[in-house]
Design an enzyme around this catalytic site. Structure first.
Site, PDB file in Angstrom:
ATOM      1  CD  GLU A   1      -2.740   1.335   2.437  1.00  0.00           C
ATOM      2  OE1 GLU A   1      -3.363   2.392   2.630  1.00  0.00           O
ATOM      3  OE2 GLU A   1      -2.834   0.327   3.166  1.00  0.00           O
TER       4      GLU A   1
ATOM      5  CE  LYS B   1      -4.212 -17.611  13.985  1.00  0.00           C
ATOM      6  NZ  LYS B   1      -3.750 -18.923  13.526  1.00  0.00           N
TER       7      LYS B   1
ATOM      8  CG  ASP C   1      -0.892 -16.438  12.609  1.00  0.00           C
ATOM      9  OD1 ASP C   1      -1.325 -16.056  11.511  1.00  0.00           O
ATOM     10  OD2 ASP C   1      -1.327 -17.446  13.196  1.00  0.00           O
TER      11      ASP C   1
ATOM     12  CG  HIS D   1      -3.953   7.552  -0.589  1.00  0.00           C
ATOM     13  ND1 HIS D   1      -3.775   6.190  -0.559  1.00  0.00           N
ATOM     14  CD2 HIS D   1      -3.964   7.956   0.712  1.00  0.00           C
ATOM     15  CE1 HIS D   1      -3.701   5.783   0.701  1.00  0.00           C
ATOM     16  NE2 HIS D   1      -3.815   6.838   1.488  1.00  0.00           N
TER      17      HIS D   1
END
Length: 560
Positions: free
Chosen positions: A237, A369, A445, A543
Site C-alpha cells: 500500500e 483470530k 501470524d 494517495h
C-alpha cells in the site's frame, strides 16, 4: 499459435518399440487408479473375512456342518482368496500385470494433450506451459520427469514429495511443474529460486511451489522509551510507510513516546460438557477456587520451562463449561505452549471428573483470530498503552494542521463514528495497517492482526490547549520473537534490525514485550499522521501522488 507444443518423443525417431514397453509401469495395467484398487481390495478382504467369521460362529452355535456352504458363502470365499492373492502379490500389481496384455494397459494421462486440445481457442485464452527444463528453475532429469508424470496422474501424492525425495527445493520444483501441467496455467512470475525450502518444512508452509515477494520499507527512527528504532514494514500500500515515517518524525522532535506493558499472557479456552448444568458449575467452582490453583499450575507448568499459569476464567453455557487459561510464554507467541499446558490440566481433571466430555481444546472463548469482546476487555498476548505529547509547532509545521482540528476529528471519527458503526475494538483510524505491515516483516501470524489491531486512539489538548496529547491503547498484541515465521531469513533480519531477534537470555519474554511496544509506538505514529492528513484535507492528494501507478494497466492484463 500461442501453444508451445510438446517436444518430439525420442521413440518416434526410430527407437525400437521395446523401449516404449519399458516405459510402461505395472500400475498402468489396472483399470482403476492404484489408490482406488488398493482400497477396494482392502475393503473386500476385511468385509468378507468378517462375514465368514460371523457365519462360522452361527453354524457352530446352531450345530450346522461347516462344509455345507450357501451361495453367498461360496462367493465370499472366492472373494477372500482373490483379495489374499492380490495383497500377497504386493498389492497385486505384478500378479495382474502377468495376465494383462500390454496392449490393454491404460496409458497415463498426458496433460500436454490438454494443452494442444485448446489450440483452436482464441489466443488470449491459451496459457503457455513450458517443459520443466525451460520453466525457470525446474529439475530437468528423466527421473524428475517421471515423478512429475506420476504426480499429474495421481499415483504419487503431491504432499509426499519432500519425504520421498529428501530434497525440499527439488520437491517444490516438481510440484510446481505438475501444477502447471494439470491446470494449464503458467506460474511465470512466481519465484522459485532464492528461498530456503528446508527452513519451512514442518513448521511454516506445506506443499510450496514458490514464494511471494512483498517490498519492505522502513519508517523512523521511532523514539520510544528513550530508544531509537527503525521499523521495517512489509506492504504493497503506497503512502503507508511514508505516512508512518512522518508520524515518527513528529514524535521524535517532540521528545519521543513512552509505553507500558499492562499485561502479558496468552490464552486458550477449551470447552467441556457434562450431563447437567449443575455438574458443569461444580467444575467451574473447583477450577476457580484459589486453594486448587497451585495444584493446577504445577500440572500446567510441566508443559514448558517458560509457560507459567496466571489464571483461569470460566463461563458456563447450559451444561457446557468454557475455561479460559492465561499464561506467560516467554519470547514465543505461545499458542502451542499454552495448548500443551491446557491438555495437561484436562487430563488431570479427568480423574476427579470422569464424566467430563472434552469437546474441543479450543472453544472460541480464547479468542483467537476473531474480533471478540473478551480480548478487548480482558486482553490477550501483550496489553500495551503508548503515549506522546506533540508540541504545537510540530503539529503545525510537520503535521500541517492544528491541535483543535485533530481533537475534534478524533472524537467524531474514531470515537463517535466507530460507535455508530458498532465497532468492536476498532476505535482508531487505521491501526491494522501498521500492525499487518510489521507482522509480515517480522514473521508474526498475519491472521492474528484481527485481535492485535484492537485499539482505541485518544487525543486531547494539553498545556492550555497548545500541545496535543495522543495515546493508543492496544489490549491484545500477539507477537513473538522465536518460533513460526520468525526463524525465516528475511523475517529474522527484520527482527535483528529492531534488536529483538530470538529469545532474551537475560530476561525471558523481554524481547517479545519490546516488540509489542514497538508495534504500539508505530501505530501511534501512523494514527498521528493519518489523522493529520484527514484534518488538513491531504489524504486524497497524497494517495493520488504515492499510491497510483502511471502504467497502462490494460497492457498488464494476463491471459485467464
Amino acid at each position: 499459435m500461442a501453444v508451445r507444443r510438446r517436444p518430439p518423443n525420442p521413440s518416434s525417431a526410430g527407437e525400437p518399440a521395446k523401449s516404449q514397453k519399458q516405459n510402461l509401469k505395472a500400475s498402468d495395467a489396472l483399470p482403476l487408479p492404484l489408490y482406488l484398487t488398493n482400497g477396494l481390495f482392502f475393503t473386500l478382504f476385511f468385509t468378507v473375512a468378517y462375514f465368514l467369521l460371523h457365519r462360522w460362529r452361527e453354524k457352530i452355535r446352531t450345530s450346522t456342518p461347516l462344509h455345507v456352504l450357501t451361495l453367498s458363502e461360496i462367493a465370499a470365499l472366492f472373494s477372500l482368496f482373490a483379495s489374499v492373492i492380490y495383497l500377497l502379490g504386493f498389492f497385486g500389481i505384478d500378479f495382474v500385470q502377468s495376465f494383462v496384455s500390454p496392449n490393454n494397459a491404460r496409458a497415463p494421462h498426458d496433460p500436454w494433450n490438454d494443452v494442444v486440445a485448446v489450440e483452436q481457442q482464441p489466443k488470449n485464452d491459451v496459457v503457455r506451459v513450458a517443459p520443466l527444463s525451460a520453466s525457470g528453475g525446474g529439475a530437468s532429469s528423466e527421473e524428475d520427469e517421471d515423478i512429475i508424470k506420476s504426480v499429474v496422474s495421481g499415483t504419487t501424492p503431491s504432499y509426499s514429495l519432500e519425504a520421498s525425495l529428501g530434497d525440499c527445493r527439488r520437491a517444490a520444483a516438481i510440484r510446481r511443474e505438475a501444477l502447471q501441467r494439470t491446470t494449464c496455467r503458467s506460474l511465470e512470475g512466481l519465484p522459485l529460486e532464492g528461498f530456503d525450502y528446508e527452513s519451512i518444512l514442518g513448521q511454516c508452509c506445506e506443499m510450496p511451489v514458490g514464494y511471494v515477494q512483498i517490498p519492505v520499507g522502513v519508517a523512523g527512527p521511532l523514539l520510544l522509551d528513550d530508544e531509537e528504532f527503525t521499523v521495517p514494514m512489509a506492504t504493497t500500500e503506497g503512502c503507508l510507510v511514508a505516512s508512518t515515517n512522518r508520524g515518527c518524525k513528529a514524535i521524535h522532535v517532540s521528545g519521543g513516546a513512552q509505553s507500558v506493558v499492562l499485561k502479558d499472557g496468552m490464552t486458550r479456552a477449551p470447552v467441556v460438557r457434562f450431563s447437567s448444568a449443575a455438574r458443569a458449575a461444580e467444575l467451574k467452582f473447583f477450577v476457580e477456587d484459589p486453594l486448587n490453583f497451585d495444584s493446577l499450575a504445577v500440572v500446567f507448568n510441566r508443559s514448558s520451562r517458560f509457560a507459567r499459569l496466571q489464571r483461569i476464567q470460566c463461563a458456563v453455557a447450559g451444561k457446557n463449561l468454557y475455561m479460559r487459561f492465561t499464561c506467560s510464554t516467554g519470547d514465543a507467541m505461545g499458542m502451542n505452549m499454552v495448548s500443551k499446558g491446557v491438555q495437561n490440566v484436562l487430563d488431570f481433571l479427568q480423574s476427579d471428573f470422569p464424566d467430563m466430555d472434552i469437546i474441543g481444546i479450543s472453544g472460541n472463548f480464547c479468542s483467537d483470530k476473531k474480533p471478540a469482546a473478551v480480548n478487548w476487555i480482558e486482553g490477550r498476548g501483550k496489553s500495551v498503552v503508548c503515549e506522546a505529547v506533540i508540541r504545537e509547532e510540530v503539529v503545525r509545521k510537520v503535521l500541517k494542521t492544528n491541535v483543535a482540528a485533530l481533537v475534534e476529528l478524533n472524537v467524531l471519527k474514531n470515537l463517535t463514528g466507530s460507535a455508530m458503526a458498532g465497532a468492536l475494538g476498532g476505535f482508531n483510524a487505521h491501526a491494522s495497517n501498521i500492525v499487518s505491515a510489521i507482522y509480515l516483516a517480522t514473521g508474526q501470524d498475519p491472521a492474528q492482526n484481527v485481535e492485535s489491531s484492537h485499539c482505541i486512539t485518544m487525543m486531547e489538548a494539553v498545556n492550555n490547549g497548545k500541545d496535543l496529547h495522543v495515546s493508543v491503547t492496544m489490549p491484545s498484541i500477539e507477537v513473538g520473537t522465536v518460533g513460526g515465521g520468525t526463524q525465516l531469513a528475511s523475517q529474522s533480519a527484520c527482527l535483528n534490525l529492531l534488536g529483538v531477534k530470538g529469545a532474551s537470555k537475560d530476561s525471558p519474554g523481554s524481547n517479545s514485550r519490546k516488540l509489542a511496544t514497538i508495534v504500539a509506538g508505530s501505530v501511534l505514529a501512523g494514527e498521528l499522521s493519518l489523522m493529520s492528513a484527514l484534518a488538513a484535507g491531504q489524504l486524497v492528494k497524497s494517495h493520488m501522488k504515492y499510491n497510483r501507478s502511471s502504467r497502462d494497466v490494460s497492457k498488464l492484463a494476463c491471459p485467464s
